[in-house]
Design a protein around this motif. Structure first.
Motif, PDB file in Angstrom:
ATOM      1  N   LEU A  44       0.828  -1.201   0.000  1.00  0.00           N
ATOM      2  CA  LEU A  44       0.000   0.000   0.000  1.00  0.00           C
ATOM      3  C   LEU A  44       0.864   1.253   0.000  1.00  0.00           C
ATOM      4  O   LEU A  44       0.612   2.191  -0.769  1.00  0.00           O
ATOM      5  CB  LEU A  44      -0.927   0.008   1.217  1.00  0.00           C
ATOM      6  CG  LEU A  44      -1.702   1.316   1.456  1.00  0.00           C
ATOM      7  CD1 LEU A  44      -2.643   1.607   0.290  1.00  0.00           C
ATOM      8  CD2 LEU A  44      -2.469   1.265   2.774  1.00  0.00           C
ATOM      9  N   VAL A  45       1.880   1.274   0.860  1.00  0.00           N
ATOM     10  CA  VAL A  45       2.753   2.447   0.935  1.00  0.00           C
ATOM     11  C   VAL A  45       3.441   2.673  -0.410  1.00  0.00           C
ATOM     12  O   VAL A  45       3.511   3.806  -0.913  1.00  0.00           O
ATOM     13  CB  VAL A  45       3.786   2.279   2.060  1.00  0.00           C
ATOM     14  CG1 VAL A  45       4.829   3.394   2.009  1.00  0.00           C
ATOM     15  CG2 VAL A  45       3.095   2.273   3.420  1.00  0.00           C
ATOM     16  N   GLY A  46       3.938   1.596  -1.010  1.00  0.00           N
ATOM     17  CA  GLY A  46       4.587   1.730  -2.313  1.00  0.00           C
ATOM     18  C   GLY A  46       3.636   2.241  -3.379  1.00  0.00           C
ATOM     19  O   GLY A  46       4.004   3.083  -4.208  1.00  0.00           O
ATOM     20  N   TRP A  47       2.405   1.738  -3.351  1.00  0.00           N
ATOM     21  CA  TRP A  47       1.389   2.188  -4.305  1.00  0.00           C
ATOM     22  C   TRP A  47       1.087   3.668  -4.105  1.00  0.00           C
ATOM     23  O   TRP A  47       0.966   4.424  -5.078  1.00  0.00           O
ATOM     24  CB  TRP A  47       0.119   1.354  -4.132  1.00  0.00           C
ATOM     25  CG  TRP A  47      -1.026   1.760  -5.003  1.00  0.00           C
ATOM     26  CD1 TRP A  47      -1.249   1.393  -6.299  1.00  0.00           C
ATOM     27  CD2 TRP A  47      -2.116   2.621  -4.641  1.00  0.00           C
ATOM     28  NE1 TRP A  47      -2.411   1.960  -6.769  1.00  0.00           N
ATOM     29  CE2 TRP A  47      -2.966   2.716  -5.774  1.00  0.00           C
ATOM     30  CE3 TRP A  47      -2.461   3.293  -3.476  1.00  0.00           C
ATOM     31  CZ2 TRP A  47      -4.132   3.473  -5.754  1.00  0.00           C
ATOM     32  CZ3 TRP A  47      -3.619   4.060  -3.469  1.00  0.00           C
ATOM     33  CH2 TRP A  47      -4.445   4.140  -4.598  1.00  0.00           C
ATOM     34  N   CYS A  48       0.965   4.098  -2.854  1.00  0.00           N
ATOM     35  CA  CYS A  48       0.677   5.508  -2.564  1.00  0.00           C
ATOM     36  C   CYS A  48       1.788   6.409  -3.079  1.00  0.00           C
ATOM     37  O   CYS A  48       1.526   7.470  -3.670  1.00  0.00           O
ATOM     38  CB  CYS A  48       0.490   5.710  -1.061  1.00  0.00           C
ATOM     39  SG  CYS A  48      -1.031   5.014  -0.390  1.00  0.00           S
ATOM     40  N   VAL A  49       3.037   6.006  -2.868  1.00  0.00           N
ATOM     41  CA  VAL A  49       4.167   6.795  -3.359  1.00  0.00           C
ATOM     42  C   VAL A  49       4.134   6.889  -4.880  1.00  0.00           C
ATOM     43  O   VAL A  49       4.389   7.948  -5.464  1.00  0.00           O
ATOM     44  CB  VAL A  49       5.496   6.193  -2.866  1.00  0.00           C
ATOM     45  CG1 VAL A  49       6.689   6.891  -3.528  1.00  0.00           C
ATOM     46  CG2 VAL A  49       5.609   6.300  -1.348  1.00  0.00           C
ATOM     47  N   SER A  50       3.782   5.786  -5.541  1.00  0.00           N
ATOM     48  CA  SER A  50       3.717   5.799  -7.004  1.00  0.00           C
ATOM     49  C   SER A  50       2.620   6.719  -7.513  1.00  0.00           C
ATOM     50  O   SER A  50       2.672   7.171  -8.665  1.00  0.00           O
ATOM     51  CB  SER A  50       3.497   4.374  -7.524  1.00  0.00           C
ATOM     52  OG  SER A  50       2.155   3.944  -7.291  1.00  0.00           O
ATOM     53  N   LYS A  51       1.612   6.986  -6.670  1.00  0.00           N
ATOM     54  CA  LYS A  51       0.507   7.865  -7.048  1.00  0.00           C
ATOM     55  C   LYS A  51       0.757   9.322  -6.649  1.00  0.00           C
ATOM     56  O   LYS A  51      -0.116  10.172  -6.809  1.00  0.00           O
ATOM     57  CB  LYS A  51      -0.789   7.380  -6.401  1.00  0.00           C
ATOM     58  CG  LYS A  51      -1.261   6.015  -6.889  1.00  0.00           C
ATOM     59  CD  LYS A  51      -1.621   6.037  -8.358  1.00  0.00           C
ATOM     60  CE  LYS A  51      -2.154   4.695  -8.824  1.00  0.00           C
ATOM     61  NZ  LYS A  51      -2.513   4.711 -10.271  1.00  0.00           N
ATOM     62  N   GLY A  52       1.936   9.601  -6.106  1.00  0.00           N
ATOM     63  CA  GLY A  52       2.281  10.973  -5.791  1.00  0.00           C
ATOM     64  C   GLY A  52       2.245  11.342  -4.324  1.00  0.00           C
ATOM     65  O   GLY A  52       2.450  12.508  -3.970  1.00  0.00           O
ATOM     66  N   ALA A  53       1.982  10.384  -3.436  1.00  0.00           N
ATOM     67  CA  ALA A  53       1.969  10.684  -1.997  1.00  0.00           C
ATOM     68  C   ALA A  53       3.380  10.985  -1.515  1.00  0.00           C
ATOM     69  O   ALA A  53       4.353  10.372  -1.968  1.00  0.00           O
ATOM     70  CB  ALA A  53       1.395   9.506  -1.224  1.00  0.00           C
ATOM     71  N   GLN A  54       3.484  11.927  -0.601  1.00  0.00           N
ATOM     72  CA  GLN A  54       4.763  12.273   0.015  1.00  0.00           C
ATOM     73  C   GLN A  54       4.570  12.333   1.523  1.00  0.00           C
ATOM     74  O   GLN A  54       3.550  12.830   2.003  1.00  0.00           O
ATOM     75  CB  GLN A  54       5.275  13.621  -0.493  1.00  0.00           C
ATOM     76  CG  GLN A  54       5.590  13.643  -1.979  1.00  0.00           C
ATOM     77  CD  GLN A  54       6.074  15.016  -2.428  1.00  0.00           C
ATOM     78  OE1 GLN A  54       5.594  16.040  -1.949  1.00  0.00           O
ATOM     79  NE2 GLN A  54       7.029  15.032  -3.341  1.00  0.00           N
ATOM     80  N   GLY A  55       5.538  11.812   2.247  1.00  0.00           N
ATOM     81  CA  GLY A  55       5.421  11.841   3.696  1.00  0.00           C
ATOM     82  C   GLY A  55       6.774  11.813   4.368  1.00  0.00           C
ATOM     83  O   GLY A  55       7.756  11.363   3.787  1.00  0.00           O
ATOM     84  N   SER A  56       6.806  12.287   5.590  1.00  0.00           N
ATOM     85  CA  SER A  56       8.037  12.275   6.367  1.00  0.00           C
ATOM     86  C   SER A  56       7.686  12.253   7.847  1.00  0.00           C
ATOM     87  O   SER A  56       6.905  13.070   8.313  1.00  0.00           O
ATOM     88  CB  SER A  56       8.874  13.521   6.056  1.00  0.00           C
ATOM     89  OG  SER A  56      10.031  13.567   6.873  1.00  0.00           O
ATOM     90  N   GLY A  57       8.261  11.293   8.562  1.00  0.00           N
ATOM     91  CA  GLY A  57       8.093  11.263  10.007  1.00  0.00           C
ATOM     92  C   GLY A  57       6.985  10.378  10.516  1.00  0.00           C
ATOM     93  O   GLY A  57       6.712  10.369  11.711  1.00  0.00           O
TER      94      GLY A  57
END
Length: 361
Positions: A44-57
């Motif tokens: 899920l996290v990998g899919w979200c990143v591929s869709k443009g999600a960005q996060g830190s922390g």
């Protein structure tokens, strides 16, 4: 930047001691479930990143033996006001016409948002691995067990509080009515789901949907959407302290030696994350509302609402909720009837006195 996942910390020694009689097979099965959960979250996290999600922390908390579901926590110290998650609205399942079978929209356009999004969820589930949202849909719960939509009639009656009973019945009747309408006039919208599956889907979208206002100039609108990762944020919100005394001078239902103040104690805010309006670029940003220590759970307020609302839409009631209220009288006549019974001396002085009482009320 990325959003990482890790298992919720479980005291393995205590867990092992409590399960000394468990078989080796059961232990293996439990480990396989944990590994499968971790793999699904990573996908899920990998899919979200591929869709443009960005996060830190932030890290994803996995379910544990306490019964608490997934969540998010700080993977490091986070400063007040620091952005921790940025999500494009388009990566969510939105309450748009897009995605619905074209032949169903004439009916669907008049449905409540919960019905429309429940149908979108059912449609994506029916596609299985072929769904654009497959990694997200795979981790969504099948239902929210605490939702009154899934109660028996006996369980609804057991709520005992008449306004809550009436609201639960009204919601249940509305969902059933819409299912029959869609089944008759727009069957493709249900993707083959029966009434029970439809109710479960509505319970899920009620508990997880974001309401997002648009900040774009000239783009008026209010969007509802299921947002991957963001819907892992559990409720924080305002609450009274656990040690607070009530106005009646009681604590835990027992008489207290020291009477409390005539006012309720000050509540405090336990949430630490808030989300923004939709930006011109179609981004929703989540940021810290106060400093968050490493390994502290990230949470947000689901709104300053009464317990009835929380139960109907989220399937739980927050403890010590300062925004709860109760209906004592259904209307003015109800209040006056009570007053006549318990204060008859004010009503026995003739018609003129009765008129004065009513006018004062």
């Amino acid at each position: 930047t990325r959003v990482s996942s890790r298992a919720r910390r479980i005291p393995r020694a205590a867990e092992s001691q409590a399960a000394t009689e468990a078989s080796d097979i059961e232990d293996v099965e439990e480990n396989e479930e944990e590994l499968a959960e971790r793999k699904a979250v990573s996908e899920l996290v990998g899919w979200c990143v591929s869709k443009g999600a960005q996060g830190s922390g932030l890290s994803v908390l996995l379910p544990d033996d306490s019964g608490r579901g997934r969540g998010l926590e700080a993977s490091r110290d986070i400063e007040d006001g620091e952005p921790v998650l940025r999500l494009p609205l388009e990566m969510g399942i939105c309450d748009y016409q897009d995605g619905h079978p074209p032949e169903t929209w004439e009916v669907m356009s008049n449905a409540p948002w919960g019905v429309r999004l429940a149908c979108r969820l059912l449609q994506e589930r029916a596609q299985g691995d072929d769904s654009t949202f497959a990694p997200y849909v795979a981790l969504l719960p099948d239902s929210v067990p605490g939702s009154p939509l899934l109660y028996t009639e006996e369980e609804v009656t057991s709520l005992q509080y008449p306004p809550a009973v009436a609201e639960a019945r009204e919601m249940r009747d509305a969902v059933q009515t819409w299912f029959r309408k869609l089944e008759s006039e727009a069957p493709a919208s249900l993707a083959g789901a029966d009434l029970e599956a439809f109710k479960r889907a509505v319970s899920v979208v009620h508990s997880r949907t974001y309401g997002i206002a648009s900040a774009a100039e000239g783009n008026e609108g209010y969007f509802r959407a299921l947002l991957p990762l963001a819907d892992l944020l559990n409720h924080g919100g305002d609450e009274y302290p656990t040690s607070a005394l009530s106005p009646a001078g009681t604590k835990g239902g027992l008489a207290s030696e020291k009477p409390a103040s005539a006012k309720w104690p000050a509540s405090h805010c336990s949430d630490n994350i808030a989300w923004s309006e939709l930006s011109d670029e179609g981004i929703i940003e989540f940021a810290a509302t106060r400093p968050i220590a490493s390994h502290e759970e990230a949470s947000m307020s689901y709104g300053e609402r009464g317990n009835d609302h929380f139960l109907m839409y989220y399937g739980f009631v927050p403890p010590r909720n300062p925004h709860d209220d109760a209906v004592v009288f259904s209307d003015v006549d109800h209040a006056l009837s009570w007053h006549m019974v318990f204060h008859p001396e004010l009503w026995d002085a003739g018609d003129e006195a009765e008129t004065n009482v009513r006018e004062a009320a």
